[in-house]
Design a protein around this motif. Structure first.
Motif, short mmCIF file in Angstrom:
data_model
loop_
_atom_site.label_atom_id
_atom_site.label_comp_id
_atom_site.label_asym_id
_atom_site.label_seq_id
_atom_site.Cartn_x
_atom_site.Cartn_y
_atom_site.Cartn_z
N GLN A 1 -52.37 24.77 24.58
CA GLN A 1 -51.19 25.51 23.92
C GLN A 1 -50.15 24.60 23.42
OE1 GLN A 1 -51.36 28.83 23.41
NE2 GLN A 1 -49.58 28.43 21.96
N ALA A 2 -49.83 23.52 24.36
CA ALA A 2 -48.83 22.60 23.81
C ALA A 2 -49.41 21.79 22.66
CB ALA A 2 -48.54 21.72 24.97
N ASP B 1 -49.29 23.23 14.66
CA ASP B 1 -48.52 24.24 13.99
C ASP B 1 -47.20 23.41 13.11
OD1 ASP B 1 -50.25 26.24 14.19
OD2 ASP B 1 -48.97 27.16 15.84
N MET B 2 -46.32 22.58 13.94
CA MET B 2 -45.40 21.91 13.58
C MET B 2 -45.71 20.77 12.31
SD MET B 2 -42.78 19.61 15.69
CE MET B 2 -43.93 18.35 15.88
N ASN C 1 -54.17 21.21 28.21
CA ASN C 1 -52.87 21.87 27.71
C ASN C 1 -53.00 22.33 26.38
OD1 ASN C 1 -50.39 23.37 27.35
ND2 ASN C 1 -49.12 21.97 28.53
N LEU D 1 -51.35 22.64 20.26
CA LEU D 1 -51.33 23.77 19.32
C LEU D 1 -49.88 23.85 18.69
CD1 LEU D 1 -53.55 26.75 20.62
CD2 LEU D 1 -54.08 25.53 18.40
N GLU D 2 -49.02 23.82 19.61
CA GLU D 2 -47.32 23.89 18.95
C GLU D 2 -47.16 22.76 18.21
OE1 GLU D 2 -44.91 24.15 22.18
OE2 GLU D 2 -45.89 26.32 23.00
N TYR D 3 -47.81 21.65 18.70
CA TYR D 3 -47.39 20.39 17.67
C TYR D 3 -48.28 20.68 16.42
CZ TYR D 3 -45.02 17.82 21.20
OH TYR D 3 -43.96 17.39 22.13
N ASP E 1 -57.57 29.69 17.46
CA ASP E 1 -56.20 29.79 16.96
C ASP E 1 -56.13 28.70 15.60
OD1 ASP E 1 -54.26 30.95 19.11
OD2 ASP E 1 -55.36 29.78 20.29
N GLN F 1 -55.53 18.31 24.31
CA GLN F 1 -56.36 19.55 23.95
C GLN F 1 -57.09 20.28 24.85
OE1 GLN F 1 -57.01 16.37 23.45
NE2 GLN F 1 -59.07 15.92 22.13
#
Length: 314
Positions: A304-305, A311-312, A302, A307-309, A83, A299
């Motif tokens: 996915q969680a 990206d933000m 979880n 990755l959200e941070y 990702d 990492q």
């Protein structure tokens, strides 16, 4: 009397020889699967030895720095790489003394890794970079940024070591521990006992992961293998860690940094809140958040969680 001395010498030699054989068997058993393939990446010829790394994706550079531990490696980031590579040129290295990188007999210090990170950015990445670092590695990334701020953009830290823990310095007791660990055969035997697969499994199920049932067999095998590569040279890193030679007071460095800083912690606890408060106290620009139902390595637990941070923040 002479006969007793000869017998004692013979028994000692036999014991040391047997211990050496046990050490070699432990190393062979741990590395037989060859899970950490060296051919997938490249080597940076650093002044102290070879540093293994991979380069994937395209876009702005992002350097991933795993936690500093003898069983650790860049495998820590495997679940994020695909990702992250969609929007970044991702550099992922095995720190010197870890994984597939060289593990020479020397005293590892915080500033040693400051030099490594700065040199890697200068000679391999060749441009200003964003960084994500885990645990103790966050401390020398901050120190590196303070000494060479033009090489760094944003820095994310995952469960960094507390400011107070980083102030612990070598003592007489810790120096003795390091001396024993550095011994050729006895020290290797002590190291192999600490790096048994059962002990690594205990760390993951009791400290590294919130859900002990989500730890895969492959993860345990890879960490076990990483700890025993290069003839168990990871013992020199462990002896430096146990001797507190890798600690450094980062207060001044943290206070001087003007880069964007973000701390991502595992589930919220009183200890983790105190840790982030210590960082914010020294640099009010530090942002932070917690990922519930995770512990030391969100990492891996979880992704996915995380990755959200990422990206933000980036």
């Amino acid at each position: 009397m002479k006969q007793k001395i000869k017998t004692g010498i013979l028994m000692t030699a036999l014991a040391v020889g047997s211990l050496h054989i046990v050490n070699r068997c432990a190393q062979a058993f741990a590395t037989v699967k060859n899970l950490l393939d060296k051919h997938k990446g490249a080597f940076y010829d650093w002044r102290f030895g070879q540093v293994y790394y991979t380069k994937t994706g395209g876009g702005s550079p992002l350097l991933l720095v795993h936690d500093l531990a003898p069983a650790a490696s860049s495998y820590e980031w495997d679940l994020l790489l695909k990702d992250l590579s969609a929007n970044h040129t991702v550099y992922c290295l095995d720190l010197f003394g870890c994984g597939r990188s060289d593990k020479p007999n020397l005293t590892y210090t915080n500033y040693f890794y400051v030099q490594l990170i700065n040199d890697f950015i200068e000679h391999v990445i060749h441009e200003k970079t964003d960084i994500i670092a885990t645990g103790l590695s966050s401390s020398f990334v901050l120190m590196a940024c303070s000494t060479n701020p033009d090489a760094y953009n944003k820095i994310m830290m995952i469960n960094p070591e507390s400011i107070s823990n980083l102030k612990c310095t070598p003592s007489k007791r810790s120096r003795i521990i390091k001396f024993i660990m550095d011994l050729p055969i006895v020290g290797t035997a002590v190291y192999n006992m600490q790096m048994r697969r059962e002990n690594i499994e205990y760390l993951f199920t009791e400290k590294y992961f919130y859900n002990p049932f989500s730890v895969s067999k492959k993860t345990l095998d890879i960490y076990h293998e990483a700890a025993h590569l290069d003839e168990c040279g990871g013992k020199y890193l462990l002896s430096s860690l146990d001797g507190f030679y890798l600690n450094a007071d980062i207060s001044r460095a943290l206070n001087s940094i003007n880069n964007s800083l973000f701390i991502l912690e595992g589930r919220k606890t009183a200890e983790r809140e105190r840790t982030v408060e210590g960082y914010v106290l020294l640099n009010s620009a530090v942002e932070y958040d917690f990922i519930e139902n995770t512990e030391k390595y969100p990492q891996m637990e979880n992704p996915q969680a995380v990755l959200e941070y990422v990206d933000m923040f980036f």
